[in-house]
Design a protein around this motif. Structure first.
Motif, short mmCIF file in Angstrom:
data_model
loop_
_atom_site.label_atom_id
_atom_site.label_comp_id
_atom_site.label_asym_id
_atom_site.label_seq_id
_atom_site.Cartn_x
_atom_site.Cartn_y
_atom_site.Cartn_z
N GLU A 209 20.77 36.05 39.42
CA GLU A 209 20.92 34.73 38.79
C GLU A 209 22.13 34.71 37.86
O GLU A 209 22.84 33.70 37.77
N ALA A 210 22.39 35.84 37.19
CA ALA A 210 23.58 35.93 36.35
C ALA A 210 24.84 35.80 37.20
O ALA A 210 25.81 35.13 36.79
N LEU A 211 24.85 36.41 38.37
CA LEU A 211 26.01 36.30 39.25
C LEU A 211 26.19 34.86 39.74
O LEU A 211 27.33 34.39 39.92
N GLY A 222 38.60 30.28 32.52
CA GLY A 222 39.82 30.83 33.10
C GLY A 222 39.60 31.84 34.19
O GLY A 222 40.55 32.47 34.66
N GLY A 223 38.34 32.04 34.62
CA GLY A 223 38.05 33.03 35.63
C GLY A 223 38.06 32.46 37.04
O GLY A 223 38.03 31.26 37.25
N ASP A 224 38.09 33.37 38.00
CA ASP A 224 38.08 33.01 39.41
C ASP A 224 36.78 33.50 40.03
O ASP A 224 36.57 34.72 40.16
N PRO A 225 35.89 32.61 40.42
CA PRO A 225 34.60 33.05 40.99
C PRO A 225 34.73 33.76 42.32
O PRO A 225 33.77 34.39 42.78
N THR A 226 35.89 33.69 42.96
CA THR A 226 36.09 34.41 44.22
C THR A 226 36.59 35.83 44.00
O THR A 226 36.81 36.56 44.97
N LYS A 227 36.79 36.22 42.74
CA LYS A 227 37.35 37.55 42.43
C LYS A 227 36.44 38.31 41.47
O LYS A 227 36.87 38.82 40.43
N VAL A 228 35.17 38.40 41.82
CA VAL A 228 34.19 39.09 40.99
C VAL A 228 33.91 40.48 41.55
O VAL A 228 33.64 40.65 42.74
N MET A 242 21.85 47.62 44.99
CA MET A 242 20.80 46.72 45.48
C MET A 242 21.34 45.30 45.68
O MET A 242 20.91 44.59 46.58
N GLN A 243 22.28 44.87 44.85
CA GLN A 243 22.92 43.57 45.08
C GLN A 243 23.69 43.57 46.39
O GLN A 243 23.76 42.57 47.10
N MET A 244 24.25 44.73 46.74
CA MET A 244 24.96 44.85 48.02
C MET A 244 24.00 44.80 49.21
O MET A 244 24.36 44.35 50.30
N LEU A 245 22.76 45.28 49.00
CA LEU A 245 21.79 45.34 50.08
C LEU A 245 20.94 44.08 50.20
O LEU A 245 20.26 43.88 51.21
N LEU A 254 29.05 36.03 46.00
CA LEU A 254 28.88 36.28 44.57
C LEU A 254 29.80 37.38 44.05
O LEU A 254 30.05 37.46 42.86
N PHE A 255 30.31 38.24 44.94
CA PHE A 255 31.19 39.32 44.52
C PHE A 255 32.03 39.76 45.72
O PHE A 255 31.65 39.54 46.87
#
Length: 552
Positions: A209-211, A222-228, A242-245, A254-255
């Motif tokens: 949810e934070a992501l 000033g951030g880019d959500p496509t570059k997390v 686990m986020q990767m899985l 999200l990242f």
């Protein structure tokens, strides 16, 4: 204005270099229809307390997080907020043979922040970059997930100022994000009832949810959500894995990269069966054992009663390193659909570049709780009973041939017969470090490294007498603004720790099955070397084989 009563919250800090201006930067930011008020400093502004989900209290306790409503009014974000409930951990009593530095280190890593604890705990984000940064600047983002065995810890432990200040100095500015998530029995309760209700691994849902919050709002800063890039250590490194899985490897955008330290896709057992005894103990100690709906009862008990019941359960510094029912993420069937190792084998993992590193002496920290073991027979019984109960004794004997009782072969490595706190301490430490960290690390590299692009490192720095380069000792290094910090910053910017352009730093080769290059961090005049990642190869291969058999 009073602080919003909200669940996981956010803090943001904006660097304004003093050589650019001596005026205090603007201490407000607009989100939806709200004005967020932060704390101005000479060089940056810090914002605390931006909620991203509803408070998980009352009926929302032990539930999947609900996104926060659009922001309105004024949010007073001028001081650190509460942290999630911690599971108090008492360091084990050490024998006189243990160097004093061991006790000091244990006390340091188990001491949590003095900040108030609450179910309404907080997410923190920091954004440090040159003055004038604004929406559209599209800076890359490093999203940090802290460690602590999923039992304790918070985003207050390691501020990201050094990392972000360094990113400005090397002209690769990044936004630093640090999130809180529910811990111990609030975030990682297991058992049959939890699995059937679909509310396992809630701490991982909080991270997710934070992501999502970052995707929605980071442009405002000033951030880019496509570059997390998601980044974590120990249980936080496992959280990254686990986020990767999750979602069979669908990152949902999200990242785009991952950085893991001393934690990845561990080999774990059954969510319902293995964790049921802990669930039963908690419901018994909260007076919920005789209730038809035990989860509903747990949602209604006094929070202090629940906290005490959780604190009375086993922890990751208990006698066995896997005694904790919270530390190793098991497949709950929803967030983690299958055991992590099986998801990796099936390719159900986010196809993003990753960095995965460890310390030379990962197992020493987890072995101080078993210092009552003094003979090899006791050590074999300990490992057989706690880790490999399904494995024939002949295989256990083979394992002990590869992890001999000779102190000179044990961990802390390359210390000869020094630090033999007990006759089998260094033997158990060598095995446990490989079981918990190095075997999963090599397993992930071997199966996915060449397919996705991967780098690995080994830290031999910051050694502690009696513990060596122990678990967590790389954290001050990467947060210190030095060479490993620069590799991280370049990876967040370019998905390559070497950067997109030529760098004066030592070149860090990608990992391949044939070359298996590892960046090694050293103390002394020579601080970095590239070596082959082949140490204890036969032993670690056997550990991996036995772990698969045990958790089949």
């Amino acid at each position: 204005m009073p602080r919003l009563n909200s669940f996981l919250k956010a803090a943001l800090s904006t660097l304004c270099l003093s050589q650019v201006t001596k005026a205090q930067p603007d201490a407000t930011v607009q989100l939806d229809n709200a004005t967020v008020i932060g704390v101005p400093n000479v060089n940056f502004v810090t914002f605390f307390g931006i909620p991203f989900a509803l408070p998980p209290v009352g009926d929302l306790r032990l539930q999947i997080p609900w996104p926060n409503a659009p922001y309105t009014g004024t949010i007073n974000a001028t001081s650190p907020g509460t942290q999630c409930w911690q599971k108090m951990t008492t360091p084990p009593k050490l024998p006189p043979s243990a160097p004093p530095a061991v006790g000091v280190f244990l006390q340091e890593i188990t001491t949590t922040s003095s900040q108030v604890q609450s179910e309404d705990c907080e997410l923190e984000l920091e954004r440090d970059h040159p003055c004038g940064a604004k929406e559209g600047d599209n800076l890359p983002v490093a999203a940090w997930i802290f460690g602590g065995g999923n039992e304790f810890g918070s985003n207050l432990q390691v501020p990201g100022e050094n990392v972000v200040n360094r990113s400005v100095l090397i002209e690769k500015p990044i936004i630093f994000v640090s999130m809180n998530y529910r811990l111990n029995g609030f975030g990682f309760l297991g058992g049959r009832e939890v699995q059937e209700a679909g509310v396992g691994n809630l701490g991982l849902h909080d991270q997710r949810e934070a992501l999502r919050w970052i995707q929605k709002y980071i442009r405002k800063f000033g951030g880019d959500p496509t570059k997390v890039t998601i980044w974590g250590e120990s249980a936080g490194g496992e959280g990254v894995a686990m986020q990767m899985l999750a979602n069979d490897g669908d990152s949902e955008g999200l990242f785009r990269g991952a950085w893991m330290e001393s934690g990845s896709t561990t080999f774990t057992g059954d969510f319902a069966q293995d964790l049921q005894p802990n669930f039963d103990t908690i419901v018994q100690n909260t007076g919920c054992a005789n209730q038809m709906n035990k989860l509903m009862c747990l949602r209604s008990v006094d929070v202090n009663t629940l906290v005490q019941a959780i604190s009375d359960t086993e922890g990751f510094l208990s006698f066995s390193a896997i005694a904790s029912p919270y530390a190793a993420v098991r497949a709950d069937g929803k967030f983690v659909k299958k055991p992590p190792q099986k998801l990796v084998l099936s390719g159900s993992i986010a196809n993003v570049p990753f960095v995965l590193g460890s310390n030379q002496d990962e197992g020493t920290l987890f072995s101080v709780s078993s210092l009552n073991l003094t003979t090899e027979a006791q050590a074999q019984a300990y490992i057989h009973g706690n880790y490999y109960s399904k494995i024939p004794q002949a295989k256990i004997a083979e394992l002990f041939r590869l992890y001999p009782a000779d102190p000179a072969a044990g961990s802390p490595f390359r210390t000869g017969h020094n630090f033999t706190i007990t006759p089998v301490y260094k033997q158990i430490s060598a095995f446990q470090g490989d079981l918990l960290v190095n075997s999963p690390r090599r397993f992930l590299l071997n199966r996915r490294g060449e397919k996705q692009g991967a780098w690995t490192f080994l830290s031999e720095r910051s050694k502690i007498p009696g513990l060596g380069a122990a678990h967590t000792t790389e954290v001050p290094i990467i947060y210190g603004g030095g060479d490993l910090t620069d590799y991280l910053i370049r990876f967040v910017n370019d998905l390559d720790p070497n950067g997109a352009e030529n760098s004066s730093a030592m070149y860090w080769p990608k990992w391949t099955k044939h070359e298996r290059s590892s960046l090694t961090l050293l103390d002394g005049n020579v601080t970095l070397v590239v070596q082959l990642d082949t140490f204890r190869e036969e032993a670690i291969e056997l550990v991996t084989e036995l772990s698969f058999t045990q958790n089949a």
